[in-house]
Design an enzyme around this catalytic site. Structure first.
Site, PDB file in Angstrom:
ATOM      1  NE  ARG A 210      -3.776  -2.391   1.052  1.00 38.21           N
ATOM      2  CZ  ARG A 210      -4.812  -2.665   1.847  1.00 38.21           C
ATOM      3  NH1 ARG A 210      -5.295  -1.756   2.639  1.00 38.21           N
ATOM      4  NH2 ARG A 210      -5.369  -3.871   1.816  1.00 38.21           N
ATOM      5  CD  GLU A 212      -2.658   2.599   3.649  1.00 35.30           C
ATOM      6  OE1 GLU A 212      -3.852   2.599   3.939  1.00 35.30           O
ATOM      7  OE2 GLU A 212      -1.845   1.766   4.093  1.00 35.30           O
ATOM      8  NE  ARG A 218      -4.615   2.973  12.635  1.00 33.08           N
ATOM      9  CZ  ARG A 218      -4.744   4.294  12.730  1.00 33.08           C
ATOM     10  NH1 ARG A 218      -3.981   4.973  13.567  1.00 33.08           N
ATOM     11  NH2 ARG A 218      -5.641   4.930  12.016  1.00 33.08           N
ATOM     12  CG  HIS A 219      -0.983   3.425   8.255  1.00 31.39           C
ATOM     13  ND1 HIS A 219      -1.567   4.190   9.231  1.00 31.39           N
ATOM     14  CD2 HIS A 219      -1.976   3.065   7.404  1.00 31.39           C
ATOM     15  CE1 HIS A 219      -2.858   4.298   8.989  1.00 31.39           C
ATOM     16  NE2 HIS A 219      -3.142   3.614   7.879  1.00 31.39           N
ATOM     17  CD  GLU A 351      -9.359  -1.999   9.627  1.00 31.45           C
ATOM     18  OE1 GLU A 351      -9.609  -0.784   9.499  1.00 31.45           O
ATOM     19  OE2 GLU A 351      -8.964  -2.710   8.681  1.00 31.45           O
ATOM     20  CB  SER A 354     -11.830  -4.905   7.303  1.00 31.76           C
ATOM     21  OG  SER A 354     -11.106  -4.872   6.125  1.00 31.76           O
ATOM     22  NE  ARG A 402      -2.845  -1.680  10.879  1.00 29.28           N
ATOM     23  CZ  ARG A 402      -3.771  -0.969  10.262  1.00 29.28           C
ATOM     24  NH1 ARG A 402      -5.052  -1.237  10.477  1.00 29.28           N
ATOM     25  NH2 ARG A 402      -3.432  -0.007   9.437  1.00 29.28           N
TER      26      ARG A 402
HETATM   27  P1  AMO Z   1      -8.251  -3.720   4.447  1.00 30.82           P
HETATM   28  O1  AMO Z   1      -7.788  -2.724   3.465  1.00 30.82           O
HETATM   29  O2  AMO Z   1      -9.066  -3.209   5.605  1.00 30.82           O
HETATM   30  O3  AMO Z   1      -9.148  -4.829   3.734  1.00 30.82           O
HETATM   31  O4  AMO Z   1      -7.027  -4.511   5.017  1.00 30.82           O
HETATM   32  C1  AMO Z   1      -7.196  -5.655   5.815  1.00 30.82           C
HETATM   33  C2  AMO Z   1      -6.265  -5.624   7.022  1.00 30.82           C
HETATM   34  O5  AMO Z   1      -4.930  -5.484   6.572  1.00 30.82           O
HETATM   35  C3  AMO Z   1      -4.197  -4.722   7.510  1.00 30.82           C
HETATM   36  N1  AMO Z   1      -3.659  -3.515   6.866  1.00 30.82           N
HETATM   37  C4  AMO Z   1      -2.470  -2.956   7.176  1.00 30.82           C
HETATM   38  N2  AMO Z   1      -1.522  -3.303   8.061  1.00 30.82           N
HETATM   39  C5  AMO Z   1      -0.408  -2.528   8.141  1.00 30.82           C
HETATM   40  N3  AMO Z   1      -0.214  -1.435   7.379  1.00 30.82           N
HETATM   41  C6  AMO Z   1      -1.144  -1.043   6.478  1.00 30.82           C
HETATM   42  N4  AMO Z   1      -0.918   0.031   5.720  1.00 30.82           N
HETATM   43  C7  AMO Z   1      -2.327  -1.814   6.341  1.00 30.82           C
HETATM   44  N5  AMO Z   1      -3.440  -1.734   5.565  1.00 30.82           N
HETATM   45  C8  AMO Z   1      -4.217  -2.769   5.904  1.00 30.82           C
HETATM   46  C9  AMO Z   1      -5.130  -4.324   8.625  1.00 30.82           C
HETATM   47  C10 AMO Z   1      -6.472  -4.448   7.956  1.00 30.82           C
HETATM   48  O6  AMO Z   1      -7.504  -4.709   8.877  1.00 30.82           O
HETATM   49  N6  AMO Z   1      -9.630  -6.874   0.788  1.00 30.82           N
HETATM   50  C11 AMO Z   1      -9.944  -6.406   2.116  1.00 30.82           C
HETATM   51  C12 AMO Z   1     -10.156  -7.554   3.073  1.00 30.82           C
HETATM   52  C13 AMO Z   1     -11.381  -8.377   2.778  1.00 30.82           C
HETATM   53  O7  AMO Z   1     -12.485  -7.803   2.757  1.00 30.82           O
HETATM   54  O8  AMO Z   1     -11.237  -9.593   2.575  1.00 30.82           O
HETATM   55  C14 AMO Z   1      -8.805  -5.528   2.615  1.00 30.82           C
HETATM   56  O9  AMO Z   1      -7.700  -5.545   2.127  1.00 30.82           O
HETATM   57  O10 AMO Z   1      -4.975  -5.253   9.683  1.00 30.82           O
END
Ligand code: AMO
Length: 428
Positions: A210, A212, A218-219, A351, A354, A402
């Site tokens: 990502r 981001e 947490r990212h 979180e 999801s 996480r």
């Molecule tokens: P989502 O985007 O919420 O859902 O991501 C799912 C889980 O991935 C982890 N996560 C991260 N951990 C660390 N750094 C990040 N930048 C980051 N982004 C996400 C989190 C998050 O809850 N396709 C959907 C899932 C689904 O519906 O099956 C998805 O990717 O723990």
């Protein structure tokens, strides 16, 4: 044959052994040298007497964190802290460490986080730090065991892809010969296509990328995603899979290494199911009653998430999110198109997972593409699978780093990432 340090207790007093490891500390008293040797399983004192070894001068000059092999006799009447020591007959220096060390392994001084991450190879020699990854390893082992026992099959989907899954932004472009490609944000589209292939129950453990820009605790820009997808299932069903797999994995991991976790300050408790469930709308009401400025459709601010988390002492689900806060593939509630059959799993105020029931109907999916302003053409490979017999399905994605961070109460997701990738870190 190599003996590991945690196996010395079972060996008879006086017996000869070969042990390997790092010299954690040295204490020198002229004709006597004490080495505190550390391996993957523990530490032990090695006593080196001038008359016993033929390279005493060389060994006397050994530096901390050098790697050695020791052949010696087990002494179970030792006055050392461990009550057992090895009296060396042979010390072979396999690799001498340079001085000074970039950071200490057993020193009490706290090293700043950047220095730790820059020297992660040493940082992970600290048992408290490597233990995080041993715990992660146990968790994953038991999650896999649970999934296999429930007839899931483990799959591997591509990480170089042509389209976004979680919305258009946050993609890392890669040049793919004469085409434009991206690093995958989630196996989402592929795990859904596999439902159309009749796989029924799949899971995947793999990297997700990502772009981001947030540089928060947490990212990460690269994380490990545990993904699940199940055919002929809804959100309630996969929430059950999630809580049951976590209960199984966490409690078995505690059975296996809970004692050493405790000894190193990670006191964690077993969990039980079902996890509490609260709807998004109930929380909006609750926050409004407590003077938060928030309305239906807003995401929870970090302050609001903190406030909510005070009601729970372990995992809890937030369900039925508004459609505008969920990706295009999320199934709307059949009685209310503004909310979706979706959920987040929270631990504390973060979180960790999801998921949702997905749209399996081609027409509704097409409408959602338009609503979200996405270019349908770049999703053709995905949409095609919905036109020729796609079963209803649901699933989730769980962020491994996480999860570990929250269970062990670490204060930064980089602590539970071996070599973190973030906005400013691409090395080591
Ligand atoms: P989502 O985007 O919420 O859902 O991501 C799912 C889980 O991935 C982890 N996560 C991260 N951990 C660390 N750094 C990040 N930048 C980051 N982004 C996400 C989190 C998050 O809850 N396709 C959907 C899932 C689904 O519906 O099956 C998805 O990717 O723990």
């Amino acid at each position: 044959m190599r003996t590991y340090l945690n196996g010395l207790n079972e060996i008879e007093d006086g017996k000869s052994v070969d042990v390997y490891g790092w010299v954690q500390e040295t204490r020198k008293i002229k004709k006597l040298l004490f080495l505190i040797l550390r391996d993957n399983t523990g530490v032990i004192q090695v006593t080196v007497k001038e008359d016993n070894v033929n390279n005493y001068d060389e060994v006397y000059g050994i530096t901390r964190e050098s790697v050695i092999r020791v052949n010696g006799n087990v002494n179970k009447k030792s006055v050392s802290r461990q009550g057992i020591e090895i009296v060396a007959m042979e010390v072979e220096i396999l690799n001498m460490a340079e001085t000074p060390l970039p950071m200490g392994v057993i020193d009490k001084v706290t090293t700043d986080f950047d220095t730790r991450l820059n020297n992660r190879f040493i940082d992970l020699r600290k048992i408290g730090n490597s233990l995080i990854f041993r715990f992660e390893n146990e968790l994953l082992f038991f999650i896999r065991e649970y999934m296999h026992s429930e007839d899931f099959i483990e799959v591997h989907t591509p990480k170089i892809v042509a389209a976004a899954t979680e919305g258009g932004a946050d993609l890392f472009p890669v040049s793919y010969f004469e085409k434009k490609a991206y690093l995958n944000q989630s196996p989402q589209l592929y795990k859904e296509i596999l439902m159309g292939s009749g796989f029924d129950k799949v899971f995947e453990v793999g990297p997700a990328f990502r772009a981001e820009k947030e540089n928060t605790i947490r990212h990460l820009n690269e994380f490990t995603s545990i993904d699940v997808e199940v055919s002929f299932a809804d959100d309630e069903y996969v929430m059950g899979v999630l809580e049951n797999s976590l209960e199984y994995a966490i409690n078995h991991a505690i059975d296996k290494i809970g004692k050493v976790l405790d000894e190193n300050g990670y006191g964690i408790k077993k969990i039980s199911t079902p996890f509490p469930r609260v709807t998004y709308s109930e929380l909006i009401e609750y926050l409004q009653k407590n003077n938060f400025e928030i309305k239906f459709g807003d995401d929870f601010s970090p302050e609001a998430s903190k406030f909510i988390s005070q009601k729970y002492d372990s995992f809890y689900f937030i369900t039925k999110w508004p459609a505008e806060l969920r990706p295009f593939y999320t199934m709307p509630d059949k009685n209310n198109q503004n909310i979706t059959n979706s959920f987040d799993l929270q631990l504390g105020d973060i979180e960790v997972c999801s998921g949702a029931q997905r749209i399996h109907n081609y027409e509704i999916l097409e409408k959602n593409f338009l609503k979200k302003g996405l270019n349908e053409n770049s999703f053709n490979f995905y949409i095609k699978a919905f036109k020729f017999g796609m079963p209803p399905h649901a699933g989730w994605g769980l962020g491994l780093e996480r999860l570990v961070m929250n269970i062990l109460k670490l204060n930064n997701v980089r602590e539970s990432t071996l070599f973190p990738r973030d906005r400013s870190r691409l090395s080591p």
